[in-house]
Design a protein around this motif. Structure first.
Motif, PDB file in Angstrom:
ATOM      1  N   LEU A   1      -5.286  -6.706  12.018  1.00  0.00           N
ATOM      2  CA  LEU A   1      -5.368  -7.831  11.105  1.00  0.00           C
ATOM      3  C   LEU A   1      -5.693  -9.082  11.891  1.00  0.00           C
ATOM      4  CD1 LEU A   1      -2.288  -7.248   8.772  1.00  0.00           C
ATOM      5  CD2 LEU A   1      -4.675  -6.862   8.241  1.00  0.00           C
ATOM      6  N   ASP A   2      -6.629  -9.819  11.395  1.00  0.00           N
ATOM      7  CA  ASP A   2      -7.052 -11.046  12.046  1.00  0.00           C
ATOM      8  C   ASP A   2      -6.382 -12.242  11.379  1.00  0.00           C
ATOM      9  OD1 ASP A   2      -8.469 -12.693  13.754  1.00  0.00           O
ATOM     10  OD2 ASP A   2     -10.321 -12.601  12.607  1.00  0.00           O
ATOM     11  N   ASP A   3      -6.261 -13.317  12.115  1.00  0.00           N
ATOM     12  CA  ASP A   3      -5.735 -14.587  11.603  1.00  0.00           C
ATOM     13  C   ASP A   3      -4.313 -14.477  11.066  1.00  0.00           C
ATOM     14  OD1 ASP A   3      -8.006 -16.023  12.281  1.00  0.00           O
ATOM     15  OD2 ASP A   3      -8.987 -15.610  10.375  1.00  0.00           O
ATOM     16  N   LEU A   4      -3.434 -13.824  11.813  1.00  0.00           N
ATOM     17  CA  LEU A   4      -2.035 -13.702  11.392  1.00  0.00           C
ATOM     18  C   LEU A   4      -1.336 -15.052  11.301  1.00  0.00           C
ATOM     19  CD1 LEU A   4      -0.871 -10.510  13.312  1.00  0.00           C
ATOM     20  CD2 LEU A   4      -1.271 -10.761  10.864  1.00  0.00           C
ATOM     21  N   GLN A   5      -1.939 -16.101  11.860  1.00  0.00           N
ATOM     22  CA  GLN A   5      -1.329 -17.420  11.777  1.00  0.00           C
ATOM     23  C   GLN A   5      -1.273 -17.909  10.326  1.00  0.00           C
ATOM     24  OE1 GLN A   5      -4.355 -16.949  13.169  1.00  0.00           O
ATOM     25  NE2 GLN A   5      -5.788 -18.418  12.314  1.00  0.00           N
ATOM     26  N   TRP A   6      -2.074 -17.317   9.443  1.00  0.00           N
ATOM     27  CA  TRP A   6      -2.072 -17.722   8.038  1.00  0.00           C
ATOM     28  C   TRP A   6      -1.121 -16.894   7.179  1.00  0.00           C
ATOM     29  CZ3 TRP A   6      -3.848 -22.233   8.123  1.00  0.00           C
ATOM     30  CH2 TRP A   6      -4.950 -22.589   8.893  1.00  0.00           C
ATOM     31  N   CYS A   7      -0.508 -15.860   7.745  1.00  0.00           N
ATOM     32  CA  CYS A   7       0.415 -15.016   6.976  1.00  0.00           C
ATOM     33  C   CYS A   7       1.701 -15.777   6.665  1.00  0.00           C
ATOM     34  CB  CYS A   7       0.776 -13.766   7.765  1.00  0.00           C
ATOM     35  SG  CYS A   7      -0.528 -12.545   7.832  1.00  0.00           S
ATOM     36  N   ASP A   8       2.223 -15.521   5.484  1.00  0.00           N
ATOM     37  CA  ASP A   8       3.524 -16.096   5.145  1.00  0.00           C
ATOM     38  C   ASP A   8       4.625 -15.142   5.600  1.00  0.00           C
ATOM     39  OD1 ASP A   8       3.402 -14.055   3.300  1.00  0.00           O
ATOM     40  OD2 ASP A   8       3.392 -15.350   1.547  1.00  0.00           O
ATOM     41  N   ASP A   9       5.869 -15.584   5.459  1.00  0.00           N
ATOM     42  CA  ASP A   9       7.001 -14.793   5.943  1.00  0.00           C
ATOM     43  C   ASP A   9       7.071 -13.413   5.297  1.00  0.00           C
ATOM     44  OD1 ASP A   9       7.660 -16.922   7.523  1.00  0.00           O
ATOM     45  OD2 ASP A   9       9.292 -17.637   6.247  1.00  0.00           O
ATOM     46  N   SER A  10       6.769 -13.328   4.004  1.00  0.00           N
ATOM     47  CA  SER A  10       6.882 -12.033   3.321  1.00  0.00           C
ATOM     48  C   SER A  10       5.828 -11.050   3.836  1.00  0.00           C
ATOM     49  CB  SER A  10       6.777 -12.201   1.807  1.00  0.00           C
ATOM     50  OG  SER A  10       5.535 -12.778   1.451  1.00  0.00           O
ATOM     51  N   ALA A  11       4.630 -11.516   4.110  1.00  0.00           N
ATOM     52  CA  ALA A  11       3.592 -10.618   4.642  1.00  0.00           C
ATOM     53  C   ALA A  11       3.971 -10.126   6.033  1.00  0.00           C
ATOM     54  CB  ALA A  11       2.251 -11.340   4.682  1.00  0.00           C
ATOM     55  N   LEU A  12       4.517 -11.024   6.852  1.00  0.00           N
ATOM     56  CA  LEU A  12       4.944 -10.611   8.191  1.00  0.00           C
ATOM     57  C   LEU A  12       6.123  -9.648   8.121  1.00  0.00           C
ATOM     58  CD1 LEU A  12       4.572 -13.999  10.099  1.00  0.00           C
ATOM     59  CD2 LEU A  12       3.065 -12.008  10.216  1.00  0.00           C
ATOM     60  N   SER A  13       6.989  -9.804   7.127  1.00  0.00           N
ATOM     61  CA  SER A  13       8.107  -8.868   6.938  1.00  0.00           C
ATOM     62  C   SER A  13       7.604  -7.480   6.582  1.00  0.00           C
ATOM     63  CB  SER A  13       9.054  -9.376   5.852  1.00  0.00           C
ATOM     64  OG  SER A  13       9.687 -10.545   6.267  1.00  0.00           O
ATOM     65  N   VAL A  14       6.572  -7.416   5.754  1.00  0.00           N
ATOM     66  CA  VAL A  14       5.985  -6.120   5.394  1.00  0.00           C
ATOM     67  C   VAL A  14       5.405  -5.458   6.644  1.00  0.00           C
ATOM     68  CG1 VAL A  14       4.112  -5.002   4.119  1.00  0.00           C
ATOM     69  CG2 VAL A  14       5.524  -6.732   2.994  1.00  0.00           C
ATOM     70  N   ILE A  15       4.700  -6.224   7.457  1.00  0.00           N
ATOM     71  CA  ILE A  15       4.126  -5.682   8.689  1.00  0.00           C
ATOM     72  C   ILE A  15       5.231  -5.155   9.594  1.00  0.00           C
ATOM     73  CG2 ILE A  15       2.900  -6.295  10.818  1.00  0.00           C
ATOM     74  CD1 ILE A  15       1.291  -8.318   9.084  1.00  0.00           C
ATOM     75  N   GLU A  16       6.282  -5.952   9.760  1.00  0.00           N
ATOM     76  CA  GLU A  16       7.395  -5.526  10.607  1.00  0.00           C
ATOM     77  C   GLU A  16       8.058  -4.273  10.047  1.00  0.00           C
ATOM     78  OE1 GLU A  16      11.251  -7.382  12.920  1.00  0.00           O
ATOM     79  OE2 GLU A  16      10.434  -8.465  11.211  1.00  0.00           O
ATOM     80  N   GLY A  17       8.231  -4.206   8.735  1.00  0.00           N
ATOM     81  CA  GLY A  17       8.843  -3.032   8.119  1.00  0.00           C
ATOM     82  C   GLY A  17       8.034  -1.767   8.349  1.00  0.00           C
ATOM     83  N   ILE A  18       6.724  -1.881   8.250  1.00  0.00           N
ATOM     84  CA  ILE A  18       5.853  -0.722   8.467  1.00  0.00           C
ATOM     85  C   ILE A  18       5.900  -0.277   9.926  1.00  0.00           C
ATOM     86  CG2 ILE A  18       3.439   0.042   8.525  1.00  0.00           C
ATOM     87  CD1 ILE A  18       3.002  -1.772   6.040  1.00  0.00           C
ATOM     88  N   LEU A  19       5.835  -1.242  10.838  1.00  0.00           N
ATOM     89  CA  LEU A  19       5.776  -0.897  12.261  1.00  0.00           C
ATOM     90  C   LEU A  19       7.117  -0.434  12.821  1.00  0.00           C
ATOM     91  CD1 LEU A  19       3.444  -3.756  13.527  1.00  0.00           C
ATOM     92  CD2 LEU A  19       2.841  -1.379  13.053  1.00  0.00           C
ATOM     93  N   CYS A  20       8.210  -0.866  12.204  1.00  0.00           N
ATOM     94  CA  CYS A  20       9.543  -0.498  12.701  1.00  0.00           C
ATOM     95  C   CYS A  20      10.148   0.673  11.942  1.00  0.00           C
ATOM     96  CB  CYS A  20      10.486  -1.696  12.612  1.00  0.00           C
ATOM     97  SG  CYS A  20      10.059  -3.032  13.734  1.00  0.00           S
ATOM     98  N   ASP A  21       9.419   1.260  11.015  1.00  0.00           N
ATOM     99  CA  ASP A  21       9.929   2.353  10.195  1.00  0.00           C
ATOM    100  C   ASP A  21      10.138   3.593  11.058  1.00  0.00           C
ATOM    101  OD1 ASP A  21      10.643   4.080   8.181  1.00  0.00           O
ATOM    102  OD2 ASP A  21       8.617   4.282   7.365  1.00  0.00           O
ATOM    103  N   VAL A  22      11.414   3.916  11.322  1.00  0.00           N
ATOM    104  CA  VAL A  22      11.719   5.062  12.184  1.00  0.00           C
ATOM    105  C   VAL A  22      11.555   6.393  11.464  1.00  0.00           C
ATOM    106  CG1 VAL A  22      13.246   3.802  13.725  1.00  0.00           C
ATOM    107  CG2 VAL A  22      14.190   4.870  11.684  1.00  0.00           C
ATOM    108  N   SER A  23      11.583   6.381  10.135  1.00  0.00           N
ATOM    109  CA  SER A  23      11.447   7.635   9.398  1.00  0.00           C
ATOM    110  C   SER A  23       9.986   8.024   9.208  1.00  0.00           C
ATOM    111  CB  SER A  23      12.121   7.524   8.029  1.00  0.00           C
ATOM    112  OG  SER A  23      11.456   6.551   7.237  1.00  0.00           O
TER     113      SER A  23
END
Length: 114
Positions: A1-23
């Motif tokens: 994803l390009d231009d992450l500086q424009w993401c809001d907190d909820s979009a970054l939370s979704v990214i973190e949730g996907i990348l940290c999903d241990v299951s």
């Protein structure tokens, strides 16, 4: 994803949730980019990066810089098949106009050809 500086907190939370999903599957390769000159120290992207690291997600940080005047001169001399000492004045002008940003360098050179 390009231009992450424009993401809001909820979009970054979704990214973190996907990348940290241990299951989920561990076969996800994610590349995110942001412009460091457009974010302050309190931007939400930094807690995301720290959260990924603390969750054990392997991360790599790459900081891309512009071309140096010497590298730019070498590139231009190679492109127009002339000795670097002859291209110096042109390279100086191109560097003044673009500050060594590779995208702007190419666009500026294309505008000279057109």
């Amino acid at each position: 994803l390009d231009d992450l500086q424009w993401c809001d907190d909820s979009a970054l939370s979704v990214i973190e949730g996907i990348l940290c999903d241990v299951s989920g599957s561990s076969c996800l390769f994610f590349v995110g980019s942001y412009r460091s000159n457009e974010v302050r120290e309190d931007h939400a992207i930094f807690p995301l990066i720290n959260g990924l690291r603390s969750s054990g997600v392997p991360t790599t940080n790459l900081k891309l810089e512009g071309l140096t005047p010497l590298d730019l001169n070498t590139m231009i001399s190679d492109a127009i098949c002339m000795f670097p000492r002859i291209c110096g004045p042109l390279s100086d002008i191109v560097f003044q106009k673009t500050k060594g940003n590779p995208f702007f360098v190419l666009e500026f050179l294309r505008s000279l050809v057109d």
